[in-house]
Motif scaffolding. Sequence first.
Motif, PDB file in Angstrom:
ATOM      1  N   HIS A  49       0.832  -1.200   0.000  1.00 54.08           N
ATOM      2  CA  HIS A  49       0.000   0.000   0.000  1.00 54.08           C
ATOM      3  C   HIS A  49       0.872   1.256   0.000  1.00 54.08           C
ATOM      4  N   LEU A  50       0.469   2.211  -0.813  1.00 52.90           N
ATOM      5  CA  LEU A  50       1.114   3.513  -0.845  1.00 52.90           C
ATOM      6  C   LEU A  50       0.027   4.553  -0.671  1.00 52.90           C
ATOM      7  N   LYS A  51       0.145   5.353   0.354  1.00 49.68           N
ATOM      8  CA  LYS A  51      -0.836   6.399   0.626  1.00 49.68           C
ATOM      9  C   LYS A  51      -0.112   7.740   0.605  1.00 49.68           C
ATOM     10  N   ILE A  52      -0.584   8.635  -0.236  1.00 50.12           N
ATOM     11  CA  ILE A  52      -0.037   9.988  -0.287  1.00 50.12           C
ATOM     12  C   ILE A  52      -0.753  10.798   0.790  1.00 50.12           C
ATOM     13  N   LEU A  53      -0.013  11.245   1.785  1.00 52.14           N
ATOM     14  CA  LEU A  53      -0.597  11.979   2.908  1.00 52.14           C
ATOM     15  C   LEU A  53      -0.637  13.472   2.661  1.00 52.14           C
ATOM     16  N   ASN A  54       0.314  13.960   1.871  1.00 52.95           N
ATOM     17  CA  ASN A  54       0.381  15.397   1.603  1.00 52.95           C
ATOM     18  C   ASN A  54       1.104  15.616   0.281  1.00 52.95           C
ATOM     19  N   ARG A  55       0.568  16.529  -0.520  1.00 53.38           N
ATOM     20  CA  ARG A  55       1.200  16.912  -1.788  1.00 53.38           C
ATOM     21  C   ARG A  55       1.482  18.405  -1.766  1.00 53.38           C
ATOM     22  N   SER A  56       2.661  18.754  -2.210  1.00 51.01           N
ATOM     23  CA  SER A  56       2.990  20.156  -2.436  1.00 51.01           C
ATOM     24  C   SER A  56       3.819  20.204  -3.715  1.00 51.01           C
ATOM     25  N   PRO A  57       4.106  21.377  -4.233  1.00 47.47           N
ATOM     26  CA  PRO A  57       4.830  21.433  -5.512  1.00 47.47           C
ATOM     27  C   PRO A  57       6.198  20.738  -5.502  1.00 47.47           C
ATOM     28  N   PHE A  58       6.859  20.723  -4.363  1.00 47.79           N
ATOM     29  CA  PHE A  58       8.217  20.182  -4.318  1.00 47.79           C
ATOM     30  C   PHE A  58       8.376  18.956  -3.432  1.00 47.79           C
ATOM     31  N   THR A  59       7.330  18.586  -2.692  1.00 50.31           N
ATOM     32  CA  THR A  59       7.430  17.435  -1.802  1.00 50.31           C
ATOM     33  C   THR A  59       6.148  16.614  -1.797  1.00 50.31           C
ATOM     34  N   LEU A  60       6.317  15.368  -1.447  1.00 48.64           N
ATOM     35  CA  LEU A  60       5.203  14.475  -1.151  1.00 48.64           C
ATOM     36  C   LEU A  60       5.514  13.843   0.204  1.00 48.64           C
ATOM     37  N   THR A  61       4.493  13.655   0.991  1.00 44.39           N
ATOM     38  CA  THR A  61       4.625  12.858   2.201  1.00 44.39           C
ATOM     39  C   THR A  61       3.784  11.624   1.959  1.00 44.39           C
ATOM     40  N   ALA A  62       4.397  10.463   2.137  1.00 44.09           N
ATOM     41  CA  ALA A  62       3.710   9.219   1.813  1.00 44.09           C
ATOM     42  C   ALA A  62       3.936   8.186   2.903  1.00 44.09           C
ATOM     43  N   GLU A  63       3.054   7.210   2.900  1.00 43.94           N
ATOM     44  CA  GLU A  63       3.175   6.071   3.793  1.00 43.94           C
ATOM     45  C   GLU A  63       3.226   4.828   2.923  1.00 43.94           C
ATOM     46  N   LEU A  64       4.227   4.004   3.142  1.00 41.27           N
ATOM     47  CA  LEU A  64       4.393   2.762   2.387  1.00 41.27           C
ATOM     48  C   LEU A  64       4.325   1.607   3.372  1.00 41.27           C
TER      49      LEU A  64
END
Length: 156
Positions: A49-64
């Motif tokens: 599972h990959l969950k994108i927790l936050n998106r911004s123009p230069f970063t992603l915060t994800a949970e794998l």
Amino acid sequence: MLSLSIFNKSFCLQTLCESNYCKLLQLAPNLTELPETTTFLSDGKPSLHLKILNRSPFTLTAELSHCFSHENEIKFEPAVKIQIYLDSKSTEVLRDHIRPHAAQGIKDFPNPKAVMDYKWTQNYFLERWLDHCLQIGYQFTNSEISEDKKHPVIFE
């Protein structure tokens, strides 16, 4: 004065985080285009599972995480929360299901070596796990992705 070994480890950690970024892109080539929650399903292997927790123009915060089920109990492990720096092409493990975020994990030992060692441990684990996932054939590709609305948010 900080020892030279701290600076060497800092360089190695930077290199490791850049390598992990490349491996993550091998695992999820279209990472920036993935839906918020994505699941790789495979016969005989735990789902990934990959969950994108936050998106911004230069970063992603994800949970794998892998999803394991045993005797009607579902566990998402290792549940690694990752900061992905798209501009510098590197990743950083923020925490996993065992260890707290670095800020909490080292609060009793606020020295550069403790910080470096803590971050090294987490990011080295990510490297080994990504290697494992790639070696056994996990990859988030358009034909194998299913959007899963039921995947829980493990970190908040």
